[in-house]
Design an enzyme around this catalytic site. Structure first.
Site, PDB file in Angstrom:
ATOM      1  N   GLU A  20      20.183  13.417   8.693  1.00  0.00           N
ATOM      2  CA  GLU A  20      20.651  12.066   8.376  1.00  0.00           C
ATOM      3  C   GLU A  20      19.860  11.442   7.227  1.00  0.00           C
ATOM      4  O   GLU A  20      20.383  10.604   6.494  1.00  0.00           O
ATOM      5  CB  GLU A  20      20.590  11.171   9.613  1.00  0.00           C
ATOM      6  N   PHE A  62      21.260   7.488  27.617  1.00  0.00           N
ATOM      7  CA  PHE A  62      21.039   8.691  26.823  1.00  0.00           C
ATOM      8  C   PHE A  62      21.254   8.390  25.343  1.00  0.00           C
ATOM      9  O   PHE A  62      22.262   7.837  24.957  1.00  0.00           O
ATOM     10  CB  PHE A  62      21.996   9.799  27.278  1.00  0.00           C
ATOM     11  N   GLN A  63      20.295   8.744  24.520  1.00  0.00           N
ATOM     12  CA  GLN A  63      20.320   8.532  23.070  1.00  0.00           C
ATOM     13  C   GLN A  63      20.510   7.060  22.690  1.00  0.00           C
ATOM     14  O   GLN A  63      21.142   6.748  21.692  1.00  0.00           O
ATOM     15  CB  GLN A  63      21.382   9.399  22.399  1.00  0.00           C
ATOM     16  N   LYS A  88      30.124   2.878  21.433  1.00  0.00           N
ATOM     17  CA  LYS A  88      31.193   3.865  21.565  1.00  0.00           C
ATOM     18  C   LYS A  88      32.479   3.249  22.141  1.00  0.00           C
ATOM     19  O   LYS A  88      33.578   3.562  21.689  1.00  0.00           O
ATOM     20  CB  LYS A  88      30.715   5.007  22.459  1.00  0.00           C
ATOM     21  N   MET A 104       0.692  15.250  -7.541  1.00  0.00           N
ATOM     22  CA  MET A 104       0.211  13.899  -7.829  1.00  0.00           C
ATOM     23  C   MET A 104      -1.038  13.566  -7.006  1.00  0.00           C
ATOM     24  O   MET A 104      -1.966  12.913  -7.476  1.00  0.00           O
ATOM     25  CB  MET A 104       1.324  12.879  -7.573  1.00  0.00           C
TER      26      MET A 104
HETATM   27  C1  LIG Z   1       4.351   7.975  -8.185  1.00  0.00           C
HETATM   28  C2  LIG Z   1       4.899   6.691  -8.731  1.00  0.00           C
HETATM   29  C3  LIG Z   1       4.390   6.170  -9.886  1.00  0.00           C
HETATM   30  C4  LIG Z   1       4.936   5.015 -10.459  1.00  0.00           C
HETATM   31  N1  LIG Z   1       4.457   4.573 -11.650  1.00  0.00           N
HETATM   32  C5  LIG Z   1       5.093   3.571 -12.283  1.00  0.00           C
HETATM   33  C6  LIG Z   1       4.741   3.187 -13.607  1.00  0.00           C
HETATM   34  O1  LIG Z   1       3.849   3.740 -14.223  1.00  0.00           O
HETATM   35  N2  LIG Z   1       5.436   2.197 -14.202  1.00  0.00           N
HETATM   36  C7  LIG Z   1       6.479   1.564 -13.560  1.00  0.00           C
HETATM   37  O2  LIG Z   1       7.123   0.707 -14.156  1.00  0.00           O
HETATM   38  N3  LIG Z   1       6.804   1.885 -12.307  1.00  0.00           N
HETATM   39  C8  LIG Z   1       6.151   2.878 -11.661  1.00  0.00           C
HETATM   40  N4  LIG Z   1       6.548   3.221 -10.391  1.00  0.00           N
HETATM   41  C9  LIG Z   1       7.666   2.494  -9.777  1.00  0.00           C
HETATM   42  C10 LIG Z   1       7.231   1.174  -9.151  1.00  0.00           C
HETATM   43  O3  LIG Z   1       6.624   1.438  -7.918  1.00  0.00           O
HETATM   44  C11 LIG Z   1       8.442   0.222  -8.944  1.00  0.00           C
HETATM   45  O4  LIG Z   1       9.421   0.893  -8.200  1.00  0.00           O
HETATM   46  C12 LIG Z   1       9.073  -0.231 -10.224  1.00  0.00           C
HETATM   47  O5  LIG Z   1       8.102  -0.719 -11.118  1.00  0.00           O
HETATM   48  C13 LIG Z   1      10.078  -1.320  -9.931  1.00  0.00           C
HETATM   49  O6  LIG Z   1      10.815  -1.622 -11.063  1.00  0.00           O
HETATM   50  P1  LIG Z   1      11.680  -2.968 -11.126  1.00  0.00           P
HETATM   51  O7  LIG Z   1      10.823  -4.116 -10.769  1.00  0.00           O
HETATM   52  O8  LIG Z   1      12.327  -2.971 -12.456  1.00  0.00           O
HETATM   53  O9  LIG Z   1      12.841  -2.680 -10.086  1.00  0.00           O
HETATM   54  P2  LIG Z   1      13.117  -3.234  -8.598  1.00  0.00           P
HETATM   55  O10 LIG Z   1      11.964  -3.014  -7.730  1.00  0.00           O
HETATM   56  O11 LIG Z   1      14.414  -2.630  -8.194  1.00  0.00           O
HETATM   57  O12 LIG Z   1      13.293  -4.789  -8.803  1.00  0.00           O
HETATM   58  C14 LIG Z   1      14.408  -5.286  -9.451  1.00  0.00           C
HETATM   59  C15 LIG Z   1      14.333  -6.787  -9.551  1.00  0.00           C
HETATM   60  O13 LIG Z   1      15.526  -7.230 -10.184  1.00  0.00           O
HETATM   61  C16 LIG Z   1      16.085  -8.304  -9.453  1.00  0.00           C
HETATM   62  N5  LIG Z   1      17.537  -8.345  -9.639  1.00  0.00           N
HETATM   63  C17 LIG Z   1      18.490  -7.628  -8.997  1.00  0.00           C
HETATM   64  N6  LIG Z   1      19.715  -7.959  -9.424  1.00  0.00           N
HETATM   65  C18 LIG Z   1      19.550  -8.907 -10.370  1.00  0.00           C
HETATM   66  C19 LIG Z   1      20.441  -9.667 -11.178  1.00  0.00           C
HETATM   67  N7  LIG Z   1      21.775  -9.506 -11.108  1.00  0.00           N
HETATM   68  N8  LIG Z   1      19.921 -10.583 -12.038  1.00  0.00           N
HETATM   69  C20 LIG Z   1      18.569 -10.777 -12.116  1.00  0.00           C
HETATM   70  N9  LIG Z   1      17.681 -10.095 -11.352  1.00  0.00           N
HETATM   71  C21 LIG Z   1      18.157  -9.160 -10.502  1.00  0.00           C
HETATM   72  C22 LIG Z   1      15.672  -8.047  -8.018  1.00  0.00           C
HETATM   73  O14 LIG Z   1      15.699  -9.240  -7.255  1.00  0.00           O
HETATM   74  C23 LIG Z   1      14.273  -7.467  -8.184  1.00  0.00           C
HETATM   75  O15 LIG Z   1      13.303  -8.474  -8.194  1.00  0.00           O
HETATM   76  C24 LIG Z   1       5.994   4.347  -9.804  1.00  0.00           C
HETATM   77  C25 LIG Z   1       6.477   4.860  -8.608  1.00  0.00           C
HETATM   78  C26 LIG Z   1       5.957   6.030  -8.070  1.00  0.00           C
HETATM   79  C27 LIG Z   1       6.537   6.561  -6.818  1.00  0.00           C
HETATM   80  C1  LIG Z   2       7.455  11.270   2.253  1.00  0.00           C
HETATM   81  C2  LIG Z   2       6.199  11.166   1.468  1.00  0.00           C
HETATM   82  N1  LIG Z   2       5.038  11.656   1.951  1.00  0.00           N
HETATM   83  C3  LIG Z   2       3.915  11.579   1.230  1.00  0.00           C
HETATM   84  C4  LIG Z   2       3.904  10.980  -0.002  1.00  0.00           C
HETATM   85  C5  LIG Z   2       2.608  10.882  -0.817  1.00  0.00           C
HETATM   86  N2  LIG Z   2       2.737  11.625  -2.072  1.00  0.00           N
HETATM   87  C6  LIG Z   2       3.050  11.031  -3.251  1.00  0.00           C
HETATM   88  S1  LIG Z   2       3.222  12.089  -4.505  1.00  0.00           S
HETATM   89  C7  LIG Z   2       2.841  13.398  -3.530  1.00  0.00           C
HETATM   90  C8  LIG Z   2       2.805  14.791  -4.072  1.00  0.00           C
HETATM   91  C9  LIG Z   2       4.132  15.294  -4.506  1.00  0.00           C
HETATM   92  O1  LIG Z   2       4.021  16.680  -4.717  1.00  0.00           O
HETATM   93  P1  LIG Z   2       5.245  17.495  -5.283  1.00  0.00           P
HETATM   94  O2  LIG Z   2       6.480  17.161  -4.558  1.00  0.00           O
HETATM   95  O3  LIG Z   2       4.881  18.937  -5.310  1.00  0.00           O
HETATM   96  O4  LIG Z   2       5.408  16.947  -6.775  1.00  0.00           O
HETATM   97  P2  LIG Z   2       4.347  16.983  -7.981  1.00  0.00           P
HETATM   98  O5  LIG Z   2       3.480  15.778  -7.872  1.00  0.00           O
HETATM   99  O6  LIG Z   2       3.574  18.256  -7.852  1.00  0.00           O
HETATM  100  O7  LIG Z   2       5.206  16.954  -9.194  1.00  0.00           O
HETATM  101  C10 LIG Z   2       2.581  12.968  -2.217  1.00  0.00           C
HETATM  102  C11 LIG Z   2       2.191  13.853  -1.102  1.00  0.00           C
HETATM  103  C12 LIG Z   2       5.124  10.455  -0.463  1.00  0.00           C
HETATM  104  N3  LIG Z   2       5.235   9.827  -1.624  1.00  0.00           N
HETATM  105  N4  LIG Z   2       6.268  10.578   0.278  1.00  0.00           N
END
Ligand SMILES: Cc1cc2nc3c(=O)[nH]c(=O)nc-3n(C[C@H](O)[C@H](O)[C@H](O)COP(=O)(O)OP(=O)(O)OC[C@H]3O[C@@H](n4cnc5c(N)ncnc54)[C@H](O)[C@@H]3O)c2cc1C
Ligand SMILES: Cc1ncc(C[n+]2csc(CCOP(=O)(O)OP(=O)(O)O)c2C)c(N)n1
Lengths: 183, 571
Positions: B50, B112-113, B162, B477
Site C-alpha cells: 500500500e 478483526f483488522q 464495509k 547520504m
Molecule cells: C536529502 C534532502 C536534501 C535537501 N536539500 C535541499 C536543498 O539543498 N535545497 C532545497 O531547496 N531543498 C532541499 N530539500 C528539500 C526541502 O526539505 C523542502 O522539501 C523544500 O525546500 C521545499 O520547497 P518549497 O518550500 O518550494 O515547497 P513546499 O514545501 O511544497 O511548499 C510550497 C509552499 O507553497 C505554498 N503554495 C501552494 N500553493 C500555492 C499557491 N497557489 N499560491 C501561493 N502559494 C502556494 C504552500 O502553502 C507552501 O507554503 C532537501 C530534501 C532532502 C530529502
Molecule cells: C524511509 C527512510 N529511512 C531513512 C532515511 C534516512 N536517510 C536519508 S538519505 C539516506 C541514504 C540513502 O541511501 P541510498 O538510497 O543508497 O541513496 P544515496 O544517498 O546513496 O544516493 C538515509 C538512510 C530516509 N530518508 N527515509
C-alpha cells in the site's frame, strides 16, 4: 498576559479532537479550552486561553487550516466578558463552619446549591481570579471536591461573532473582510 | 438508479475524472473492488504494497496536477498508506485515499483488522472522514476531492465501513457546489499590500526571487518569468520549485539551500530584497535562521497564512494565490535594471563553475557524471521533456543539480519528508498519468530496496519506466554525514546488495549493469529502445560527497565546497 481566542466550529464529530491534536502537534501551550453548543445546531463555540509565550496569531492561522473551523476571533484586547463557573463541595459539620461558608459565599456572590447534613456545594461564577480567591478562603474549611468549567468569553456590545464575516488570519490583521486562509 | 455504496464510490470517482487508481484489496474493501468490475473505465493498478500505492497516486498527482487515488483495506492496509500520506502532506500533493473499515456495528470493538484510521492519519492528512451514513457517501467523496485539490493541496482520506459499501440506496449525484463554511482559500492581495510590495520592489538594488513549489501549484510559471524579466531579478529555486522556471533562462541561477549552488546562497545572504514565491523557508533552505539574509527585506507570498512568519519574519506577507497576486502586481510594474548586482553574481558563479565535478576529468565512475549523462543522453541539452523522478539521498541532490529542466512538472521528488522508497512507485504513477512522457526513475540502491517489490507492478502492467539505480553500495547520504561529521565511522551504512540485474530479470524486466562512463550513452539508448520497463544498475564510486554543503544548522553562506581541481588557483 494570557491570550484568549474564541472560535466557531462546525458541530461535527471529531472536531474537538482535531483542535486538540493541532495544539499538541504544533506544541502550542493551552491553558484552558472550553467547548459548548450555541443557539445554532450546526455550530459549536470554543474559548481558548493560552499563556503569554504562545503566539495567538499562529494559533489563529493554524486553526483556520482546519476545515471545520468557521471563524476565529482574538478577544484578548477587546472589552469582553469572561466567566468561569465552579462547583466546590465543602465539609460543613459544625454550625460555625456552616455560617463561615455562608459568609464567604455572600462576599463572592456565590450560592449554596446543595446541602446535606455534612456537606454543601458552593456554586460561583466569575473571572478566574475571583474563583481562585474563593477557593483559598474555603480551603481552611475543608474542600472535598472542585470542578470548574474553564473560561468562556464573549466580546461586549455590537462586536458579534456570527460566523458570517470571515476574517483574515494573514499578518494578524484581523477584520479586513477578506476570505480566511483555510487550506 | 439504485446503487450500492461500493458503486457510489466508483460513480463519484468517475465524475471526478479519475482514470486510474492504485491499491490492494482485502476484507473490508472487497465490495468496492468487486464493483470495479462494473466500472472498467477506471483502471485499477494492483500494487505490491500500500505504500507503493500511495506513492503512485502521489506521483500521478505531481505529474498531472490532477488528484491521485489510492485504495486500501482496513487495518494493516490502511496503516501501510501512512508513509505515503505523510509524504504527500509535506509536499502538498493532492491525493485521495479510500480505505475500507470494519462494519459500523463493530467499530470500537477491536474487531478483526480494525484500526482507528481517521485517528492515525489525522496529522498526516489535510482532512479525513469516517462515513457512517450511506446518504453522506457521495457528497463526502465530492468534498474530499474539492479539499484535496484546492487551496494548499494535500491528501484527504475517506474511511468507508464495509456495511456502508454494501448498503443500496437510490443514487442521486450531488450536483450542487461544495459549501464549507470554514474553508475559503485565500485568493488575492489587498490594494494596500500591492502598494507596499511595489514600494519595496522599487527600492531594491539587490533583489532575489525564491522560486518555490507554489509556483507550480498555482500555475504561475509565466507570471514569475515575466516578473523576473521586467524587474531584472535573478531567480533561485527550492528543490520542489525545480522546473518552474526554465533552467536555461538567463535569470535562473540554480538551486538554493543545503546542497544548492554556493553563489545562490551567497546572493541570498547579500540580497536587500527576497521575493518568496510559494515556498516555505524549510530549514534545508535557510540554514541558521539567526544569520539568514540579514540585510534583506522579505516579501512572502503564500496561500497558507500559517506559513507567513513561521520560520522567517516577513516584512510583507501576502496571503493569496501566487498567480492571482502576481497578476495584480504585474500591471503596476515598470521595467527595472540591476546590472551591477547581476555582474557580482556572475563573479561568484565563475568560482563555482571551476569547482564543478562535471568540468573535472576523473578516471573513476562518478555518480554525478552518470546522472548528468542520463540527462544529456535523453535529450536534456535539446530542452527535452523527460520527467526525472528521484528517490532520496545523494543521487537526489545530483539530479537536482545536474538534470537541467526546461519544462514544469518534469521533476518529481520527496522533499519535505525525504521518503526513501518514493522514487520508483512515484515514477509508475507519473507514467500512468503522462503515458506520452519519457520517465526516468533515478534511485539509490538503499531507497530502491525499500519499495523494490513494485518491480512486480512495473512488470505486471508493463509500465515503460526506466529505472536507473545509482548503486554505490552505501546509504550514501548518511555515509557522507558520517565521513564529514562522525570521523568516518560508517555505522550501518554499507550495503551488501543483491544482483539487481538478476532481480529485474526474475520479474521479466530487461536489465543491464553499467560499469564505466563510456558505456552510459549506449546503455541509455538501449533502454530507451525497449518498449517496456528497464532497470539499469550503475555501479558507481562508493566514497563520494555531494558538494557544496551547508552543515545542518550552519550559516547559509558557510558552505563546504568541493576542493578546486589540481593546478587551479584557489580564488
Ligand atoms: C536529502 C534532502 C536534501 C535537501 N536539500 C535541499 C536543498 O539543498 N535545497 C532545497 O531547496 N531543498 C532541499 N530539500 C528539500 C526541502 O526539505 C523542502 O522539501 C523544500 O525546500 C521545499 O520547497 P518549497 O518550500 O518550494 O515547497 P513546499 O514545501 O511544497 O511548499 C510550497 C509552499 O507553497 C505554498 N503554495 C501552494 N500553493 C500555492 C499557491 N497557489 N499560491 C501561493 N502559494 C502556494 C504552500 O502553502 C507552501 O507554503 C532537501 C530534501 C532532502 C530529502
Ligand atoms: C524511509 C527512510 N529511512 C531513512 C532515511 C534516512 N536517510 C536519508 S538519505 C539516506 C541514504 C540513502 O541511501 P541510498 O538510497 O543508497 O541513496 P544515496 O544517498 O546513496 O544516493 C538515509 C538512510 C530516509 N530518508 N527515509
Amino acid at each position: 498576559m494570557k491570550h484568549t481566542l474564541v472560535a466557531l466550529v462546525e458541530n461535527k464529530p471529531g472536531v474537538l479532537n482535531r483542535v486538540a491534536s493541532l495544539f499538541r502537534r504544533r506544541n502550542f501551550n493551552i491553558d484552558s479550552l472550553t467547548v459548548g453548543r450555541t443557539h445554532r445546531d450546526d455550530v459549536s463555540r470554543m474559548t481558548i486561553v493560552m499563556d503569554e509565550n504562545t503566539s495567538p496569531a499562529k494559533v489563529e492561522q493554524n486553526l483556520y487550516k482546519l476545515v471545520n473551523v468557521i471563524q476565529v476571533d482574538n478577544v484578548t484586547m477587546k472589552p469582553s466578558v469572561a466567566r468561569d463557573l465552579a462547583l466546590i463541595k465543602v465539609r460543613v459539620e459544625a454550625a460555625e463552619t456552616r455560617s463561615q461558608v455562608l459568609q464567604v459565599c455572600e462576599i463572592f456572590r456565590a450560592r449554596i446549591v446543595d446541602a446535606s447534613p455534612t456537606t454543601a456545594i458552593v456554586e460561583v461564577t466569575g473571572a478566574e481570579d475571583k474563583i481562585a480567591s474563593l477557593i483559598e478562603l474555603l480551603r481552611p474549611v475543608g474542600i472535598l471536591e472542585t470542578v470548574r468549567t474553564g473560561v468562556v468569553t464573549m466580546a461586549r456590545g455590537e462586536d458579534v461573532l456570527d460566523g458570517n464575516g470571515y476574517k483574515s488570519p494573514g499578518n494578524g490583521s484581523s477584520s479586513n473582510g477578506k476570505h480566511n486562509g483555510a487550506l | 438508479m439504485k446503487l450500492k455504496g461500493s458503486e457510489i464510490i466508483l460513480e463519484c470517482l468517475m465524475r471526478e475524472g479519475v482514470d486510474v487508481m492504485f491499491g490492494i484489496t482485502g476484507g473490508a474493501i472487497l465490495p468496492t473492488f468487486d464493483a470495479m468490475t462494473r466500472y472498467p473505465q477506471i483502471k485499477h493498478i494492483h500494487t505490491r504494497h500500500e505504500q507503493g500505492a500511495a506513492h503512485m497516486a502521489d506521483g500521478y498527482a505531481r505529474a498531472t496536477g490532477k488528484v491521485g487515488v489510492a485504495v486500501a483495506t482496513s487495518g494493516p492496509g490502511a496503516t501501510n498508506l501512512v508513509t505515503g500520506l505523510a509524504t504527500a502532506m509535506m509536499d502538498s500533493s493532492p491525493v485521495v485515499a479510500i480505505t475500507g473499515q470494519v462494519g459500523t456495528a463493530t467499530i470500537g470493538s477491536d474487531a478483526f483488522q480494525e484500526t482507528d484510521v481517521t485517528g492515525v492519519t489525522l496529522p498526516v492528512t489535510k482532512h479525513n472522514y469516517l462515513v457512517y451514513d450511506i446518504d453522506e457517501l457521495a457528497y463526502t467523496i465530492k468534498e474530499a476531492f474539492h479539499i484535496a485539490r484546492t487551496g494548499r493541496p494535500g491528501p484527504v482520506l475517506v474511511d468507508v465501513p464495509k456495511d456502508v459499501q454494501n448498503t443500496e440506496i437510490e443514487f442521486v449525484y450531488p450536483e450542487e457546489g461544495i459549501t464549507l463554511p470554514g474553508y475559503q482559500p485565500a485568493t488575492t492581495a489587498t490594494c494596500g499590500e500591492i502598494e507596499m510590495a511595489l514600494r519595496l520592489i522599487r527600492k531594491a538594488q539587490r533583489p532575489v526571487i525564491l522560486a518555490g513549489h507554489g509556483i507550480l501549484m498555482a500555475g504561475a510559471m509565466r507570471e514569475v518569468v515575466e516578473f523576473a524579466e521586467r524587474t531584472q531579478t535573478p531567480i533561485t529555486w527550492t528543490l520542489l520549485g525545480k522546473g518552474a522556471v526554465p533552467e536555461s533562462h538567463y535569470l535562473n541561477l540554480g538551486m538554493m539551500g543545503m546542497h544548492g549552488e554556493a553563489y545562490c546562497n551567497t546572493a541570498i545572504q547579500s540580497a536587500d530584497l527576497l521575493l518568496a514565491f510559494g515556498m516555505r523557508f524549510d530549514d534545508r533552505v535557510t540554514g541558521n535562521l539567526a544569520t539568514y539574509a540579514p540585510e534583506a527585506k522579505k516579501i512572502h507570498i503564500d496561500i497558507d497564512a500559517s506559513e507567513i512568519h513561521k520560520n522567517v519574519h516577513a516584512d510583507l506577507g501576502i496571503v493569496g494565490d501566487l498567480k492571482m497576486v502576481l497578476n495584480q502586481l504585474l500591471p503596476e510594474l515598470e521595467p527595472m535594471q540591476h546590472a551591477d548586482w547581476m555582474e557580482q553574481i556572475d563573479e561568484w558563479r565563475d568560482d563555482t563553475t571551476k569547482r564543478d565535478i562535471i568540468n573535472q576529468k576523473t578516471s573513476r565512475f562518478v555518480a554525478a557524471q552518470a546522472i548528468y549523462d542520463i540527462w544529456r543522453f535523453t535529450g536534456g541539452e535539446d530542452g527535452g521533456e523527460t520527467i526525472f523522478v528521484s528517490d532520496v539521498g545523494q543521487h537526489q541532490m545530483w539530479v537536482a543539480q545536474y538534470c537541467r529542466l526546461e519544462k514544469p512538472h518534469t521533476h518529481i521528488t520527496s522533499g519535505g519528508l525525504g521518503t526513501m522508497g518514493f522514487g520508483m512507485p512515484a515514477a509508475i504513477g507519473a507514467k500512468l498519468g503522462r503515458p506520452d512522457a519519457e520517465i526516468w526513475a533515478v534511485v539509490g540502491d538503499g531507497g530502491f530496496q525499500m519499495t523494490m517489490a513494485e518491480l512486480g507492478t512495473l512488470a505486471q502492467y508493463n509500465v515503460p519506466v526506466k529505472v536507473a539505480i545509482i548503486n554505490n553500495h552505501f546509504l550514501g547520504m548518511v555515509r557522507q554525514w558520517q565521513e564529514l561529521f562522525y570521523d568516518s565511522r560508517f555505522q550501518a551504512t554499507p550495503l551488501v546488495n543483491p544482483d539487481f540485474v538478476k532481480i529485474a530479470e526474475a520479474y521479466n524486466i530487461t536489465a543491464r549493469r553499467v560499469e564505466q562512463r563510456s558505456a552510459v550513452n549506449d546503455a541509455i539508448q538501449w533502454a530507451r529502445a525497449v518498449d517496456g520497463p528497464v532497470v539499469l544498475d550503475f555501479d558507481v564510486e562508493e566514497h563520494d560527497i555531494v558538494y557544496p554543503m551547508v552543515p545542518s544548522g550552519a550559516d547559509l553562506h558557510d558552505m563546504i565546497r568541493r576542493p578546486m581541481p589540481e593546478g587551479r588557483k584557489q580564488s
